[in-house]
Design a protein around this motif. Structure first.
Motif, mmCIF file in Angstrom:
data_model
loop_
_atom_site.group_PDB
_atom_site.id
_atom_site.type_symbol
_atom_site.label_atom_id
_atom_site.label_comp_id
_atom_site.label_asym_id
_atom_site.label_seq_id
_atom_site.Cartn_x
_atom_site.Cartn_y
_atom_site.Cartn_z
ATOM 1 N N ASN A 161 2.152 -5.927 5.303
ATOM 2 C CA ASN A 161 1.932 -5.041 4.163
ATOM 3 C C ASN A 161 2.201 -5.758 2.842
ATOM 4 O O ASN A 161 1.473 -5.575 1.865
ATOM 5 C CB ASN A 161 2.847 -3.810 4.261
ATOM 6 C CG ASN A 161 2.421 -2.859 5.351
ATOM 7 O OD1 ASN A 161 1.281 -2.407 5.375
ATOM 8 N ND2 ASN A 161 3.313 -2.563 6.272
ATOM 9 N N VAL A 162 3.246 -6.583 2.827
ATOM 10 C CA VAL A 162 3.556 -7.360 1.622
ATOM 11 C C VAL A 162 2.446 -8.363 1.358
ATOM 12 O O VAL A 162 1.997 -8.534 0.215
ATOM 13 C CB VAL A 162 4.919 -8.073 1.775
ATOM 14 C CG1 VAL A 162 5.172 -9.023 0.596
ATOM 15 C CG2 VAL A 162 6.045 -7.066 1.888
ATOM 16 N N MET B 65 -0.711 -8.141 2.232
ATOM 17 C CA MET B 65 -1.901 -7.432 1.753
ATOM 18 C C MET B 65 -1.760 -7.050 0.279
ATOM 19 O O MET B 65 -2.700 -7.169 -0.501
ATOM 20 C CB MET B 65 -2.152 -6.189 2.611
ATOM 21 C CG MET B 65 -2.622 -6.518 4.021
ATOM 22 S SD MET B 65 -2.704 -5.063 5.105
ATOM 23 C CE MET B 65 -4.079 -4.199 4.377
ATOM 24 N N ARG B 66 -0.563 -6.589 -0.103
ATOM 25 C CA ARG B 66 -0.353 -6.218 -1.502
ATOM 26 C C ARG B 66 -0.500 -7.419 -2.431
ATOM 27 O O ARG B 66 -1.139 -7.346 -3.481
ATOM 28 C CB ARG B 66 1.030 -5.583 -1.692
ATOM 29 C CG ARG B 66 1.217 -4.967 -3.086
ATOM 30 C CD ARG B 66 2.673 -4.885 -3.514
ATOM 31 N NE ARG B 66 3.227 -6.152 -3.943
ATOM 32 C CZ ARG B 66 3.114 -6.638 -5.184
ATOM 33 N NH1 ARG B 66 2.458 -5.967 -6.100
ATOM 34 N NH2 ARG B 66 3.655 -7.800 -5.495
ATOM 35 N N ARG B 67 0.102 -8.534 -2.032
ATOM 36 C CA ARG B 67 0.039 -9.728 -2.880
ATOM 37 C C ARG B 67 -1.382 -10.265 -2.993
ATOM 38 O O ARG B 67 -1.834 -10.647 -4.084
ATOM 39 C CB ARG B 67 0.985 -10.802 -2.326
ATOM 40 C CG ARG B 67 2.444 -10.422 -2.476
ATOM 41 C CD ARG B 67 3.388 -11.474 -1.918
ATOM 42 N NE ARG B 67 4.778 -11.039 -2.083
ATOM 43 C CZ ARG B 67 5.829 -11.731 -1.677
ATOM 44 N NH1 ARG B 67 5.664 -12.909 -1.074
ATOM 45 N NH2 ARG B 67 7.054 -11.280 -1.874
ATOM 46 N N SER C 35 2.841 -6.201 -10.668
ATOM 47 C CA SER C 35 2.539 -4.833 -10.232
ATOM 48 C C SER C 35 1.116 -4.468 -10.658
ATOM 49 O O SER C 35 0.583 -5.009 -11.632
ATOM 50 C CB SER C 35 3.524 -3.840 -10.860
ATOM 51 O OG SER C 35 4.850 -4.144 -10.484
ATOM 52 N N SER D 117 -4.205 -8.576 -2.635
ATOM 53 C CA SER D 117 -4.999 -7.661 -3.455
ATOM 54 C C SER D 117 -4.663 -7.798 -4.933
ATOM 55 O O SER D 117 -5.552 -7.783 -5.790
ATOM 56 C CB SER D 117 -4.782 -6.207 -3.002
ATOM 57 O OG SER D 117 -5.309 -6.012 -1.713
ATOM 58 N N THR D 118 -3.377 -7.935 -5.241
ATOM 59 C CA THR D 118 -2.960 -8.090 -6.640
ATOM 60 C C THR D 118 -3.581 -9.334 -7.255
ATOM 61 O O THR D 118 -4.116 -9.303 -8.374
ATOM 62 C CB THR D 118 -1.420 -8.170 -6.731
ATOM 63 O OG1 THR D 118 -0.867 -6.962 -6.199
ATOM 64 C CG2 THR D 118 -0.963 -8.343 -8.163
ATOM 65 N N GLN E 160 6.782 -11.109 -6.727
ATOM 66 C CA GLN E 160 7.378 -9.790 -6.583
ATOM 67 C C GLN E 160 7.349 -9.004 -7.895
ATOM 68 O O GLN E 160 7.452 -7.776 -7.882
ATOM 69 C CB GLN E 160 8.837 -9.902 -6.115
ATOM 70 C CG GLN E 160 9.019 -10.591 -4.775
ATOM 71 C CD GLN E 160 9.240 -12.087 -4.918
ATOM 72 O OE1 GLN E 160 8.553 -12.745 -5.682
ATOM 73 N NE2 GLN E 160 10.192 -12.623 -4.177
#
Length: 292
Positions: free
Chosen positions: A73-74, A76-78, A39, A80-81, A36
């Motif tokens: 969505n979470v 996908m964000r993780r 960023s 991609s990061t 989390q």
């Protein structure tokens, strides 16, 4: 920083702590960061992954999971990061795409089968009638979440009519049906830990019920590691593109069948049963990667 370890929990669990301290023992710089806190900043044509303390730079990123119950969505964000970190030159252990494949039971069972690895007969669908017919044909079936671990949410059915009612409810809630023929086996399965192309140990997970997960109350007991078991576990790990894994194998009437390949295995039960700490072997591999 040489090594960054990432996971969802604000406080690292025992296997993550094992890795942290074994890496530190080898004189490498190591840091734990909750997922989390990562960023992504894209600015003036440059992309950087950072925390509140600034840009994150590491030779190796050890990914101890993507999170258990999370929104797409979470996820996908993780993903991609972590891919951005990997593409920036960090070695991901395990590789991000391999982690994502292992999280998806359909993808896992497909890849294993494609590589000639024995797996239980499986049907995955959103068609209720198709699923019902499959359950009738298979006889005794297990319904599982397509994402998930530790046996949570898995249900056993001998009556296809009961399975139908549950499948209907799952589809109303927009959950796909992952239907697997139940493999008749002793009251145990086999967990093998593989690291860098070698099986380091083996245990039975013995249970009084049909679920053989340690998290469901099974007990770990040391298991003889035969050449056949080692070959099967290493082949499954390689097929999934993993550096290390926990491979779960059932002893069916027709031979061995691979149930799962876990890309971030919990090894507390394994340590107690075998006396082997997988973090020692993993830290040795990480050290070799950092020194390249």
């Amino acid at each position: 920083m040489d090594v960054v370890i990432v996971a969802e929990s604000p406080t690292p669990d025992e296997p993550t702590r094992d890795i942290y301290f074994e890496v530190k023992k080898r004189g490498l710089g190591v840091r734990y960061v909750p997922l989390q806190r990562l960023s992504v900043k894209i600015y003036n044509g440059a992309t950087v992954v950072e925390t509140r303390r600034g840009p994150l730079s590491a030779s190796v990123v050890v990914i101890r999971g993507l999170g258990y119950v999370i929104d797409s969505n979470v996820l996908m964000r993780r993903v991609s990061t972590l891919r951005i970190l990997e593409r920036s030159g960090a070695v991901a252990i395990n590789p991000v795409d391999a982690l994502v494949n292992c999280r998806n039971k359909l993808e896992t069972i497909y890849i294993l089968s494609k590589h000639g690895i024995p797996v239980p007969p499986t049907v995955v669908t959103e068609d209720l009638y198709y699923g019902y017919v499959a359950a009738k044909e298979m006889g005794k079936v297990v319904l599982k979440p397509i994402q998930g671990s530790r046996g949570f949410g898995a249900m056993l059915f001998e009556d296809p009519e009961q399975a139908f009612q549950v499948m209907r409810t799952l589809l109303i809630a927009r959950n796909p049906l992952y239907i697997q023929k139940y493999v008749e086996k002793p009251n145990r399965d086999i967990r093998i830990i593989v690291i860098d192309g070698r099986a380091i140990g083996c245990m039975y997970r013995v249970s009084s019920g049909w679920k053989t997960n340690i998290a469901q109350g099974a007990v770990g007991v040391a298991c003889p590691l035969t050449p056949e078991l080692e070959e099967l576990a290493v082949k499954a790990t390689d097929a999934m593109g993993l550096v290390y894994s926990g491979v779960d194998i059932g002893e069916g009437k027709e031979g061995y069948a691979v149930f799962e390949v876990n890309a971030s295995p919990d090894w507390r039960g394994f340590k107690q049963a075998t006396g082997i700490n997988p973090a020692v072997h993993l830290a040795e591999y990480i050290q070799r990667v950092v020194k390249k």
